[in-house]
Design an enzyme around this catalytic site. Structure first.
Site, short mmCIF file in Angstrom:
data_model
loop_
_atom_site.label_atom_id
_atom_site.label_comp_id
_atom_site.label_asym_id
_atom_site.label_seq_id
_atom_site.Cartn_x
_atom_site.Cartn_y
_atom_site.Cartn_z
N THR A 324 0.83 -1.21 0.00
CA THR A 324 0.00 0.00 0.00
C THR A 324 0.87 1.26 0.00
O THR A 324 2.09 1.20 0.19
CB THR A 324 -0.93 0.05 1.24
OG1 THR A 324 -0.13 0.33 2.40
CG2 THR A 324 -1.68 -1.25 1.43
N CYS A 325 0.21 2.42 -0.16
CA CYS A 325 0.94 3.69 -0.24
C CYS A 325 1.30 4.25 1.13
O CYS A 325 1.88 5.33 1.23
CB CYS A 325 0.10 4.73 -0.96
SG CYS A 325 -0.27 4.23 -2.62
N ASP A 326 0.92 3.54 2.18
CA ASP A 326 1.08 4.07 3.52
C ASP A 326 2.49 3.76 4.05
O ASP A 326 2.93 2.61 4.00
CB ASP A 326 0.02 3.38 4.40
CG ASP A 326 -0.24 4.14 5.66
OD1 ASP A 326 0.72 4.73 6.18
OD2 ASP A 326 -1.39 4.13 6.12
N SER A 327 3.17 4.77 4.57
CA SER A 327 4.55 4.55 5.08
C SER A 327 4.58 3.58 6.24
O SER A 327 5.61 2.97 6.53
CB SER A 327 5.18 5.84 5.57
OG SER A 327 4.93 6.87 4.71
N ASN A 364 -6.42 0.25 0.02
CA ASN A 364 -5.77 0.52 -1.29
C ASN A 364 -6.20 -0.47 -2.37
O ASN A 364 -5.54 -0.58 -3.41
CB ASN A 364 -4.24 0.44 -1.20
CG ASN A 364 -3.56 1.72 -0.75
OD1 ASN A 364 -2.46 2.02 -1.18
ND2 ASN A 364 -4.20 2.49 0.10
#
Ligand SMILES: Cc1ncc(COP(=O)(O)O)c(C=O)c1O
Length: 379
Positions: A324-327, A364
């Protein structure tokens, strides 16, 4: 009917499907054997905790291995098991429920066992069902020692409240039970001894002779780096403690294992999407099948599958990111992997039968939907 495909292992899955999506690999024969051994060794009734892994083939396998009782936490779980197997019994062991679902569970699915940890929930259960034929289990708060996952901070009546609640269930003319959960992945049998000693005190003080005693789940699975006694030592500890309690001869002992039954029957075949120096990005992560790691920090066995050559025997520590795009989509601890790991390699992650698919989100747009059967999983 076409015969079903059972791959020899995750490598055979990679060869056949070259999957760019994550795949759950299930060893159902291993699950059946392990479950039969558990059911035979536990000195009472075994309820499978549906929340741990409700995948239908897993539930079917548990059923075929002899499990007829199911710990359920919601109406969908109750419906799933009761509709798939009519001769099963669902127990509604979530201490907080709506009136509507209590009524539906009782009237439509024949549920007769309900857990409560507060007087208001007892009142609600009585009103919603009318009380005819039900068993009310009082969930007692116990100390949590040496567990990977706390389950006492949210639920469970403290000692004095449990005494009053049990007396109240008895006064209402209902069949009574006492239940606890020592916490998930409990690494010491002493926790069950302590909890049962507390139950004995609740029984003595309330003067209520219970018909059911539910020691919950919490039985451990075998993860790398943890020293865990064999399950029979847990069962012996429970039997020994029961000997010292003054229970009725017909009191039913129950347990609600999840993890201990299913953790090691499933691995996840995940693929490396990108490598950047000491970081790799894979196609599953903490919003998906690996969510439990954030809380438990458990180590999982991993091996790399590469089809066009061998991998280095040298390892190094990698940060492992999910898709996903989450850090924050990164495994909480670094993982030791071959130092030449690269895009396209697969990683088989073992011991993922418990709280993996059941706890995954669709964040996502990612979700792991593919399940295959294998003869053996890496563990
Ligand atoms: C009420 C209840 N029973 C049983 C279980 C299963 O626990 P475990 O997987 O540790 O055996 C849980 C887990 O959350 C639970 O909340």
């Amino acid at each position: 009917m076409p015969s079903k495909t059972v791959f020899s292992d995750a490598r055979a899955v990679a060869e056949a499907l070259t999957p760019s999506y994550p795949v759950y690999c299930l060893d159902l024969a291993g699950l059946a054997a392990h479950t039969q051994a558990f059911v035979e060794a536990f000195p009472g009734r075994v309820l499978y905790a549906m929340k741990c892994n409700p995948y239908p083939k897993i539930v079917d396998t548990l059923y075929e291995a002899g499990v007829r009782h199911f710990d359920t936490a919601s109406l969908p779980e109750i419906a799933q098991v009761r509709e798939a197997h009519r001769d099963t019994e669902a127990y509604y062991m979530n201490p907080v429920k709506s009136r509507a679902v209590i009524r539906t569970a009782y009237e439509v699915y024949g549920v007769r066992h309900f857990v409560v940890d507060h007087q208001s929930e007892l009142d609600k259960t009585l009103e919603a069902t009318g009380g005819d034929g039900i068993v009310v289990h009082v969930r007692l708060k116990t100390d949590e020692t040496k567990v990977s996952f706390d389950l006492a901070s949210k639920f469970g009546a403290p000692f004095d409240e449990a005494v009053d609640l049990l007396a109240s269930v008895h006064r209402d003319g209902l069949r009574c039970g006492l239940a606890f959960h020592v916490g998930s992945q409990c690494r010491t049998a002493q926790a069950y001894r302590d909890a049962l000693a507390l139950c004995a005190r609740v029984i003595d003080k309330s003067g209520v002779n219970i018909g059911y005693l539910d020691v919950g789940g919490g039985f451990p699975a075998y993860y790398p780096g943890q020293v865990i006694a064999p399950l029979r030592e847990y069962f012996q500890a429970i039997s020994d403690e029961l000997e010292t309690m003054h229970l009725r001869n017909d009191t039913v002992l129950m347990c609600e294992p999840g993890r201990a039954l299913v953790a090691d029957c499933c691995s996840l075949l995940t693929q490396v999407l990108l490598r950047k120096e000491n970081s790799i990005y894979i196609n599953d992560g903490i919003y998906g099948s690996l969510s439990e790691l954030v809380l438990t920090r458990m180590e999982l066995p991993m091996r790399v599958v590469r089809l066009d050559g061998s991998v280095s025997t040298q390892t190094r520590q990698f940060d492992v990111y999910g898709p996903t795009c989450d850090s924050t989509d990164i495994l909480p601890d670094q993982c030791a992997l071959p130092d030449d790991i690269r895009e396209g390699d697969w990683i088989e992650i073992g011991q993922l039968g418990a709280y993996s698919n059941s706890a995954a989100t669709r964040f996502n747009g990612f979700s792991t939907e593919t399940f295959v059967e294998v003869q053996s999983v890496f563990r």
